[in-house]
Design an enzyme around this catalytic site. Structure first.
Site, mmCIF file in Angstrom:
data_model
loop_
_atom_site.group_PDB
_atom_site.id
_atom_site.type_symbol
_atom_site.label_atom_id
_atom_site.label_comp_id
_atom_site.label_asym_id
_atom_site.label_seq_id
_atom_site.Cartn_x
_atom_site.Cartn_y
_atom_site.Cartn_z
ATOM 1 N N TYR A 33 67.033 -12.149 -2.413
ATOM 2 C CA TYR A 33 66.573 -13.391 -3.024
ATOM 3 C C TYR A 33 67.304 -14.594 -2.450
ATOM 4 O O TYR A 33 68.308 -14.449 -1.736
ATOM 5 C CB TYR A 33 66.732 -13.334 -4.549
ATOM 6 C CG TYR A 33 68.161 -13.494 -5.058
ATOM 7 C CD1 TYR A 33 69.100 -12.490 -4.884
ATOM 8 C CD2 TYR A 33 68.565 -14.654 -5.717
ATOM 9 C CE1 TYR A 33 70.402 -12.648 -5.356
ATOM 10 C CE2 TYR A 33 69.852 -14.811 -6.201
ATOM 11 C CZ TYR A 33 70.765 -13.801 -6.012
ATOM 12 O OH TYR A 33 72.048 -13.962 -6.474
ATOM 13 N N LYS A 150 72.186 -10.705 0.273
ATOM 14 C CA LYS A 150 71.917 -11.313 -1.044
ATOM 15 C C LYS A 150 70.868 -10.483 -1.786
ATOM 16 O O LYS A 150 69.697 -10.877 -1.884
ATOM 17 C CB LYS A 150 71.485 -12.776 -0.873
ATOM 18 C CG LYS A 150 71.584 -13.591 -2.154
ATOM 19 C CD LYS A 150 71.486 -15.063 -1.838
ATOM 20 C CE LYS A 150 71.294 -15.913 -3.080
ATOM 21 N NZ LYS A 150 72.398 -15.909 -4.026
ATOM 22 N N GLU A 182 85.279 -13.459 -4.865
ATOM 23 C CA GLU A 182 84.456 -14.652 -5.125
ATOM 24 C C GLU A 182 84.120 -14.681 -6.610
ATOM 25 O O GLU A 182 84.510 -13.792 -7.370
ATOM 26 C CB GLU A 182 83.178 -14.616 -4.282
ATOM 27 C CG GLU A 182 82.322 -13.389 -4.539
ATOM 28 C CD GLU A 182 81.170 -13.210 -3.551
ATOM 29 O OE1 GLU A 182 80.679 -14.213 -3.000
ATOM 30 O OE2 GLU A 182 80.754 -12.061 -3.350
ATOM 31 N N LEU A 206 79.487 -13.059 -0.350
ATOM 32 C CA LEU A 206 78.247 -13.691 0.107
ATOM 33 C C LEU A 206 78.605 -14.899 0.983
ATOM 34 O O LEU A 206 79.522 -15.659 0.653
ATOM 35 C CB LEU A 206 77.403 -14.151 -1.085
ATOM 36 C CG LEU A 206 76.037 -14.680 -0.647
ATOM 37 C CD1 LEU A 206 75.129 -13.545 -0.211
ATOM 38 C CD2 LEU A 206 75.369 -15.468 -1.752
HETATM 39 N N1 PLP Z 1 78.706 -15.642 -4.069
HETATM 40 C C1 PLP Z 1 77.825 -15.002 -4.856
HETATM 41 C C2 PLP Z 1 78.162 -13.638 -5.336
HETATM 42 C C3 PLP Z 1 76.614 -15.608 -5.227
HETATM 43 O O1 PLP Z 1 75.741 -14.949 -6.015
HETATM 44 C C4 PLP Z 1 76.350 -16.918 -4.769
HETATM 45 C C5 PLP Z 1 75.094 -17.594 -5.131
HETATM 46 O O2 PLP Z 1 74.240 -17.058 -5.798
HETATM 47 C C6 PLP Z 1 77.304 -17.563 -3.961
HETATM 48 C C7 PLP Z 1 78.460 -16.893 -3.620
HETATM 49 C C8 PLP Z 1 77.069 -18.966 -3.462
HETATM 50 O O3 PLP Z 1 76.117 -18.967 -2.427
HETATM 51 P P1 PLP Z 1 75.202 -20.250 -2.174
HETATM 52 O O4 PLP Z 1 76.142 -21.378 -1.907
HETATM 53 O O5 PLP Z 1 74.414 -19.883 -0.966
HETATM 54 O O6 PLP Z 1 74.396 -20.447 -3.393
#
Ligand code: PLP
Length: 286
Positions: A33, A150, A182, A206
């Protein structure tokens, strides 16, 4: 109001949109997603999200449901049909289904399912939560080893948010082998003596689209950034901390495991980065 959503080539009222019960996204969490923010009716960093979607699909040997240009058109049409000025577009691609449940992937020519919907969030950019800052707890990271993809396997992050809620907090940071990975749905940072510290990219986290943009903007603003592993104790002893995500931008963190950071209010670097990020992203929105 009933939203108009997109499902496999059709724009439909949300009550009429359907996906098979055999869809592998539903049965196996075999789906990826993206969440793209909308400000001033425009998409924030669509390109970054499209590139990461392609990477997630490639890593899982999943077919692309359509071209990048078609994806952009679908995003824009949904934003327009639903009159979104500030909010989000959620996109999900699953491996689809060939009509039964089987651990083995269906034939390669099985059509992936593509679903998109909007979420209207007036006041997203001026959120009171960002003015207050977030209180976080730390929890163990027990997710699988490919967090760079993701996927929709979000049960543990969802449980993490519930653990935070039960503790009277807003979110949780996860810890593996003694180091912060994270947040449940964001990347994690602390600031000490003016230096921003965050974990380097690997399969453990991520690769945040917002992380990439914010680190570039921090460097352009002559801020010092160090990408390295860090412990929760370092973060607790920091001057300030923050998280980044496409849906919350730069979110100041004011408390970790009951320990207030600095004077317990959002720190100057987090506040400045939020301003810069919102400003620059709005200018580049499509
Ligand atoms: N880390 C995780 C586990 C996430 O689910 C997300 C966003 O959904 C992020 C980091 C941040 O990623 P982004 O800046 O692309 O939204």
């Amino acid at each position: 109001m009933t939203r108009t959503v997109y499902v496999n080539g059709e724009y439909l009222p949300e009550t009429e949109a359907k996906v098979s019960i055999f869809d592998r996204g539903f049965l196996f969490a075999d789906a990826v997603y993206e969440v793209t923010s909308v400000l001033d009716g425009k998409l924030i960093d669509f390109e970054g999200h499209a590139v990461r979607l392609k990477r997630s699909l490639d890593e899982l040997e999943m077919a692309e449901p359509c071209t990048k240009d078609e994806l952009l058109e679908i995003h824009r049409k949904l934003v327009e049909l639903n009159g979104i000025e500030e909010g989000l577009v959620y996109l999900q691609v699953s491996r689809g289904s060939d009509g039964d449940r089987d651990f083995v992937f269906p034939p390669a020519d099985t059509k992936p399912s593509l679903v998109l919907f909007t979420q209207n969030k007036p006041g997203l950019a001026n959120s009171p939560a960002a003015q207050k800052g977030a209180k976080i707890i730390s929890i163990e990271d027990i997710r699988w080893g490919r967090r760079d993809i993701k996927t929709v396997q979000l049960l543990y992050p969802s449980m993490g948010k519930m653990m935070a809620k039960k503790a009277g907090c807003d979110d949780a940071w996860m810890i593996e082998d003694g180091y912060v990975t994270e947040g449940t749905s964001n990347n994690a940072y602390f600031v000490k003596d003016g230096k921003i510290v965050t974990r380097p990219l690997s399969n453990d986290i991520l690769h945040g689209i917002t992380r990439k943009a914010v680190l570039r903007m921090a460097a352009e603003a002559q801020m010092e950034v160090e990408e390295r592993l860090f412990t929760i104790d370092e973060a607790k002893a920091a001057d300030e901390a923050f998280t980044t995500s496409a849906s919350a931008f730069v979110m100041p963190v004011v408390e970790i495991d009951g320990v207030a950071l600095g004077d317990g209010t959002p720190g100057p670097i987090a506040k400045r980065l939020r301003e810069i990020y919102l400003d620059e992203s709005r200018k580049a929105a499509v």
